[in-house]
Design an enzyme around this catalytic site. Structure first.
Site, PDB file in Angstrom:
ATOM      1  N   CYS A  55      10.049 -20.708 -21.858  1.00 35.08           N
ATOM      2  CA  CYS A  55      11.258 -19.364 -21.794  1.00 35.08           C
ATOM      3  C   CYS A  55       9.995 -17.811 -22.198  1.00 35.08           C
ATOM      4  O   CYS A  55       9.085 -18.392 -23.030  1.00 35.08           O
ATOM      5  CB  CYS A  55      12.766 -19.358 -22.207  1.00 35.08           C
ATOM      6  N   CYS A  59      13.355 -15.225 -29.587  1.00 32.86           N
ATOM      7  CA  CYS A  59      14.339 -15.627 -30.124  1.00 32.86           C
ATOM      8  C   CYS A  59      13.470 -16.471 -31.110  1.00 32.86           C
ATOM      9  O   CYS A  59      12.428 -17.684 -30.370  1.00 32.86           O
ATOM     10  CB  CYS A  59      15.591 -16.351 -29.208  1.00 32.86           C
ATOM     11  N   CYS A  62      14.155 -20.593 -31.960  1.00 40.92           N
ATOM     12  CA  CYS A  62      13.608 -21.511 -30.101  1.00 40.92           C
ATOM     13  C   CYS A  62      12.372 -22.122 -30.100  1.00 40.92           C
ATOM     14  O   CYS A  62      11.260 -21.683 -30.175  1.00 40.92           O
ATOM     15  CB  CYS A  62      14.516 -20.727 -29.309  1.00 40.92           C
ATOM     16  N   CYS A  99      27.694 -29.127 -20.763  1.00 42.10           N
ATOM     17  CA  CYS A  99      27.242 -28.164 -21.309  1.00 42.10           C
ATOM     18  C   CYS A  99      25.847 -28.941 -19.729  1.00 42.10           C
ATOM     19  O   CYS A  99      24.639 -29.366 -21.077  1.00 42.10           O
ATOM     20  CB  CYS A  99      27.515 -27.483 -22.012  1.00 42.10           C
ATOM     21  N   CYS A 131      29.991 -26.485 -18.404  1.00 45.77           N
ATOM     22  CA  CYS A 131      29.654 -25.101 -18.591  1.00 45.77           C
ATOM     23  C   CYS A 131      28.281 -25.370 -18.499  1.00 45.77           C
ATOM     24  O   CYS A 131      27.526 -25.913 -18.260  1.00 45.77           O
ATOM     25  CB  CYS A 131      30.021 -25.496 -20.162  1.00 45.77           C
ATOM     26  N   CYS A 191      32.246 -19.008 -23.735  1.00 48.46           N
ATOM     27  CA  CYS A 191      31.939 -20.200 -25.173  1.00 48.46           C
ATOM     28  C   CYS A 191      30.932 -19.116 -25.559  1.00 48.46           C
ATOM     29  O   CYS A 191      30.119 -19.023 -25.521  1.00 48.46           O
ATOM     30  CB  CYS A 191      31.294 -21.241 -24.404  1.00 48.46           C
ATOM     31  N   ARG A 263      33.505 -24.780 -32.863  1.00 47.41           N
ATOM     32  CA  ARG A 263      32.832 -26.139 -32.509  1.00 47.41           C
ATOM     33  C   ARG A 263      31.284 -25.767 -33.895  1.00 47.41           C
ATOM     34  O   ARG A 263      30.560 -25.279 -33.810  1.00 47.41           O
ATOM     35  CB  ARG A 263      32.088 -25.671 -31.372  1.00 47.41           C
TER      36      ARG A 263
END
Length: 333
Positions: A55, A59, A62, A99, A131, A191, A263
C-alpha cells in the site's frame, strides 16, 4: 425519538461521561445496552485480506504500507473461488458478516474492482452480510458496490482530527469523511471506528468519539481497536493499551450511540476471557472471529466458541435489522 439517541453531543458532555468512575460508567452503559440491544447476542464477523501489502499510504501502525519493512509479503488480489471458500468456512463456523479488505489507497475503476464486485455478489448470495474495506471511494464506486449487494463499508477515522496528522500524512481527515458521505449516499451501512494506543491523549479519544457520535446518522458499526504494535512500523515500540482503557472506550461509545454495534476488534489475543467479558458488559456486541485480522493474529473460531458457551452468548443472525423492518411493514400493511 428517544432522548438517549442524540447527535448533538458536546465534547464537554463526552468528557464527563468518559471520565466517570469506571464502575459507574460500565453500569450506565450496560443499562443502555440492555435497553436497546439483546445482550445475549454478539455479531460474529470475519475479516479476510483479499489483496495484501504494497500500500502507498504511510499509516504509522500498518504492516501493509510499502515503505515499512515488516515482513509482510505483497500478494495479488485473490481469486473469487478462494474468497468464497473462505467465506463458506467462516459461515460454517458461525460468522454472519464477511469483510474483505484490500491494501489499496483508493478504489480504481479497473478489472480488479470488477473482480471485487463479483466477490461481493458471491458472498451476498451465500446469505451473509458482506462488508468491504478498500480505501477511498467515489460516490459512483459506492453505488456500484451497493448494486452488487454490499451491506457495509468500513473506513475508520483511526483517531481524532487533531492527532490524525501524526499518524497519516498521505491523506486527510476530510478524505475519510468524504468517503463515508459517499457510502451513505449509496445506501450502504457505515462501519467506522478507530484505534487506541497510537500515542494519542485521552482528549484525542474523546475527539474521535465526538466526531462519530455527532454524525447525522451514527455509524451502524463502530470498531474499537487496541494497537497491535508491529515490528518495522513507526509505532513498533508503543506500549500496550491497558484493558481498562478499552472498557472505558467501549462503555462511552455505547452511551453515545446506544443502537450501534460496538465491535471489540484488534487486540483480543492479549485479552483474557474475563477482560472480554467486561467489554461485553460495557456494551460491546460484535467481534472479529478467525485466526487473522488482515495480517495480525486473532483468536481462533474454537476459542471464541468456548468463550461464547462460558458467557452464555450466541451469534447474532445476519440481516436482523432488515428482518425486523420487514415484520413491521407486514403488520402495518
Amino acid at each position: 425519538m428517544s432522548n438517549d439517541i442524540r447527535h448533538n453531543w458536546t465534547r464537554e458532555e463526552i468528557y464527563d461521561i468518559y471520565n466517570m468512575p469506571l464502575l459507574e460508567l460500565v453500569f450506565r452503559a450496560a443499562e443502555l445496552h440492555r435497553k436497546y440491544n439483546d445482550t445475549a447476542e454478539v455479531q460474529v464477523c470475519t475479516l479476510l485480506s483479499i489483496k495484501t501489502g504494497g500500500c502507498s499510504e504511510d499509516c504509522a501502525y500498518c504492516p501493509q504500507a510499502a515503505r515499512y519493512s515488516t515482513g509482510v509479503d505483497v500478494q495479488a488480489l485473490m481469486k473469487k473461488d478462494e474468497v468464497l471458500a473462505y467465506a463458506q468456512k467462516a459461515k460454517d463456523a458461525g460468522s454472519t458478516r464477511f469483510c474483505m479488505g484490500a491494501a489499496w489507497r483508493e478504489v480504481r475503476d479497473n478489472r480488479d474492482f470488477d473482480r471485487v464486485l463479483d466477490m461481493v455478489k458471491g458472498v451476498n448470495e451465500m446469505g451473509m452480510e458482506v462488508c468491504c474495506t478498500l480505501g477511498m471511494l467515489t460516490e459512483d464506486q459506492a453505488k456500484k458496490l451497493a448494486d452488487a449487494g454490499l451491506y457495509a463499508y468500513n473506513h475508520n477515522l483511526d483517531t481524532s482530527k487533531e492527532h490524525y496528522g501524526e499518524i497519516i500524512t498521505t491523506r486527510t481527515y476530510e478524505d475519510r469523511l468524504n468517503t463515508l458521505d459517499n457510502v451513505r449516499k449509496a445506501g450502504v451501512t457505515v462501519c467506522c471506528g478507530g484505534i487506541i494506543g497510537l500515542g494519542e491523549t485521552h482528549e484525542d479519544r474523546i475527539g474521535m468519539l465526538h466526531t462519530l457520535a455527532t454524525m447525522p446518522e451514527h455509524p451502524e458499526s463502530v470498531p474499537i481497536n487496541s494497537l497491535v504494535a508491529i515490528k518495522g512500523t513507526p509505532l513498533e515500540n508503543n506500549t500496550k493499551v491497558d484493558v481498562w482503557d478499552m472498557v472505558r472506550m467501549i462503555a462511552t461509545a455505547r452511551i453515545l450511540m446506544p443502537k450501534t454495534m460496538v465491535r471489540l476488534s484488534a487486540g483480543r489475543t492479549e485479552m483474557s476471557i474475563s477482560d472480554q467479558a467486561l467489554c461485553f458488559m460495557a456494551g460491546a456486541n460484535s467481534i472479529f472471529a478467525g485466526d487473522k485480522l488482515l495480517t495480525t493474529p486473532n483468536p481462533s473460531f474454537d476459542e471464541d466458541n468456548q468463550m461464547f458457551q462460558l458467557l452464555g452468548l450466541q451469534p447474532r443472525k445476519a440481516f436482523k435489522e432488515e428482518s425486523k423492518q420487514y415484520l413491521r411493514d407486514m403488520v402495518e400493511a
